[in-house]
Design an enzyme around this catalytic site. Structure first.
Site, short mmCIF file in Angstrom:
data_model
loop_
_atom_site.label_atom_id
_atom_site.label_comp_id
_atom_site.label_asym_id
_atom_site.label_seq_id
_atom_site.Cartn_x
_atom_site.Cartn_y
_atom_site.Cartn_z
N LYS A 177 0.86 -1.18 0.00
CA LYS A 177 0.00 0.00 0.00
C LYS A 177 0.90 1.23 0.00
CE LYS A 177 -4.38 1.33 0.23
NZ LYS A 177 -5.17 1.02 1.44
N HIS A 178 0.72 2.10 -0.97
CA HIS A 178 1.54 3.30 -1.09
C HIS A 178 3.03 2.98 -1.07
CE1 HIS A 178 -2.04 5.66 -0.97
NE2 HIS A 178 -2.35 5.31 0.25
N ASN A 193 12.49 5.58 8.02
CA ASN A 193 13.12 4.56 8.85
C ASN A 193 12.24 3.31 8.87
OD1 ASN A 193 15.51 5.86 9.93
ND2 ASN A 193 14.13 7.22 11.03
N HIS A 243 14.51 5.79 0.43
CA HIS A 243 13.83 7.08 0.59
C HIS A 243 12.83 7.32 -0.53
CE1 HIS A 243 17.58 7.88 3.00
NE2 HIS A 243 16.61 8.18 3.85
#
Length: 529
Positions: free
Chosen positions: A280-281, A423, A529
């Site tokens: 998801k995302h 993180n 990231h």
């Protein structure tokens, strides 16, 4: 510039002969005189078409194994001459140069040669020289000349001629010219990228990337953003090469998330047993192994049922009917798998909003490739993170060493953490994620969020305790303080895997020993990231 111009003479030289004969017949029927080279001329003649060899026009035979055949003023003058410039016309007449109104070239198959793993010298021989030179000349002179570099444009050109009494408009020629320059740019990008890798040049002075439009998207991440999907021509199994069986077109976010899901599940090769990843995302909300695909899906689903709603599901083995039936119990955007049997496809056919993609294989996570990201004023390029470790790479740093089961779960958790936004914290128990914390600014917050999600799922499933009790935990980077580690211990984790390398490693190791944890260092970080 002149708007409507006729096509009286065409030069055709193609390596991809798809649709060639029908296209050439259509030109011939319109009275267009055909020039050609080598194999193309042979194919046209065998089809009964009248064609003149370029060698007859230049007065020079093809030579040097075909390396030299079109690099001649009789060709380039015919492409570059301005038809409304008296000096150009006089030069053409003086030197016996006839105009060329249409150029059809689709270049030597360099990309295909590289994709097949050909030797260096074979790749070099498949670098087209005359083709790009002619394409650029014709495209520059698009005020008078049409240039076609894609088989897909054959029909468009014929339709344009039908609509304009065997002439083409300036706007049409401009579109062809733009496509032509994009093709030569992509070709040169492929050559330069291949050569950089072939000679070991990791940071070449100039980088070029290219793609081919696969799909114009309704919008990007948000409705106010325009977007499109381009493919790079590689044969890597995935969303770009998949077959879509049903459902509406994929969106920008669908493509991004499906890629993330499939790359994650590919870490668990089909031969290692059934595995499922739910995304998801672009973050995993559940990853698990199982004795069957259905079991793997169920265990992944139980990590975070709330987030799984409307998610993307990736499987490492062909989808079967039993698994499809389980998946059908909730709304899912996309399912991607190496294949799908008839029973699975019949079940999904009843879910009109679900997209089913099959790929005929899994991508190899160990294969090196480049990843790039745009920043203001430039872009960053790096190797794709294909780092991996095994049990032998783990360094035990605590008084207690992990058990055999803990090691298996630590390796599983470490693999999943590689695909979680930093993180990243991942709790795993018995080959399934039981809590995932992603994308937080503080590592301890990720640890708490993952534990809280596990607590919520325990309550939803009616469990006496969250599944983080007796789990292991992975951290994509070192714990800068012991607080995150102790939070994991409070959640019930018994073993930890992390890169190590903090100035406070000794403090964190001491805290692990005091809490009775086993902890291993990998010496490798997985920031995402």
């Amino acid at each position: 510039m002149t708007d409507l111009v006729p096509i009286r003479r065409a030069l055709i030289s193609v390596s991809d002969k798809t649709g060639l004969l029908d296209f050439a017949r259509a030109l011939d029927a319109r009275g267009v005189k055909l020039l050609s080279t080598g194999g193309t001329a042979k194919a046209l003649r065998e089809a009964g078409l009248s064609v003149r060899d370029v060698a007859d026009v230049t007065g020079f035979p093809e030579m040097m194994d075909g390396r030299v055949k079109t690099l001649h003023p009789a060709v380039h003058g015919g492409l570059l001459a301005l038809r409304d410039d008296q000096e150009h016309l006089a030069a053409m007449e003086a030197h016996g140069i006839a105009p060329i109104d249409l150029l059809v070239v689709n270049l030597y198959p360099f990309e295909e040669t590289v994709a097949k793993g050909a030797a260096y010298d074979d790749c070099i021989e498949n670098i087209d020289i005359g083709g790009p030179a002619m394409i650029r000349a014709a495209a520059k002179n698009h005020a008078f000349v049409n240039v076609v570099v894609d088989v897909a444009d054959y029909h468009a050109l014929l339709a344009e001629l039908d609509a304009n009494d065997d002439r083409t408009t300036l706007a049409f020629r401009q579109r062809l010219a733009q496509a032509a320059y994009a093709r030569t740019a992509a070709y040169d990008a492929a050559v330069s990228t291949w050569m950089a890798a072939a000679i070991g040049e990791t940071t070449p002075r100039r980088r070029a990337f290219a793609g081919t439009l696969a799909q114009s998207l309704r919008y990007g991440e948000n409705p106010h953003q325009k977007a499109a999907f381009y493919t790079d021509g590689s044969a890597r199994p995935g969303v770009a090469t998949a077959k879509q069986w049903q459902g509406k077109e994929l969106s920008y976010n669908n493509i991004n998330d499906t890629d993330a899901a499939f790359e994650l599940v590919a870490e668990f090769g089909a031969g290692s047993g059934p595995a499922c990843a739910i995304i998801k995302h672009a973050n995993p909300c559940g990853v698990a192994r199982g004795a069957t695909l259905a079991e793997a899906y169920g265990r992944a689903f139980d990590c975070d049922r709330t987030s799984a709603f409307g998610g993307i599901i990736a499987l490492n083995q062909p989808l079967d009917g039993a698994t499809a039936a389980e998946i059908s119990n909730i709304f899912t955007e996309v399912v991607i798998a190496p294949g799908a049997d008839e029973a699975a496809r019949e079940i999904f056919a009843k879910k009109k909003n679900l997209r089913l993609l099959t790929t005929d294989g899994l991508p190899d996570p160990s294969v090196a490739s480049l990843a790039f990201r745009q920043v203001s004023g430039g872009f960053l390029v790096q190797d794709k993170d294909n780092g991996a470790i095994g049990a032998a790479d783990l360094k035990v740093v605590t008084k207690r060493a992990p058990t055999e089961q803990e090691i298996a779960d630590l390796l599983f958790a470490w693999t999943v953490a590689k695909h979680v936004k930093s993180n990243a914290i991942v709790y795993v128990k018995d080959g399934a994620t039981v809590g995932v914390g992603a994308g937080q600014m503080s590592r301890v917050d990720s640890t708490r969020i993952a534990a809280r999600k596990a607590q919520d799922m325990a309550e939803a499933l009616g469990l006496a305790a969250p599944l983080t009790q007796g789990s292991v935990v992975a951290s994509d980077a070192f714990f800068p303080f012991s607080d995150g580690l102790l939070t994991a211990a409070e959640a019930g984790a018994t073993a930890v895997v992390q890169p190590g390398g903090s100035v406070r490693d000794e403090e964190v190791i001491a805290a692990a020993d005091e809490a009775g944890l086993a902890m291993v260092f990998t010496g490798m970080r997985h920031f995402r990231h």
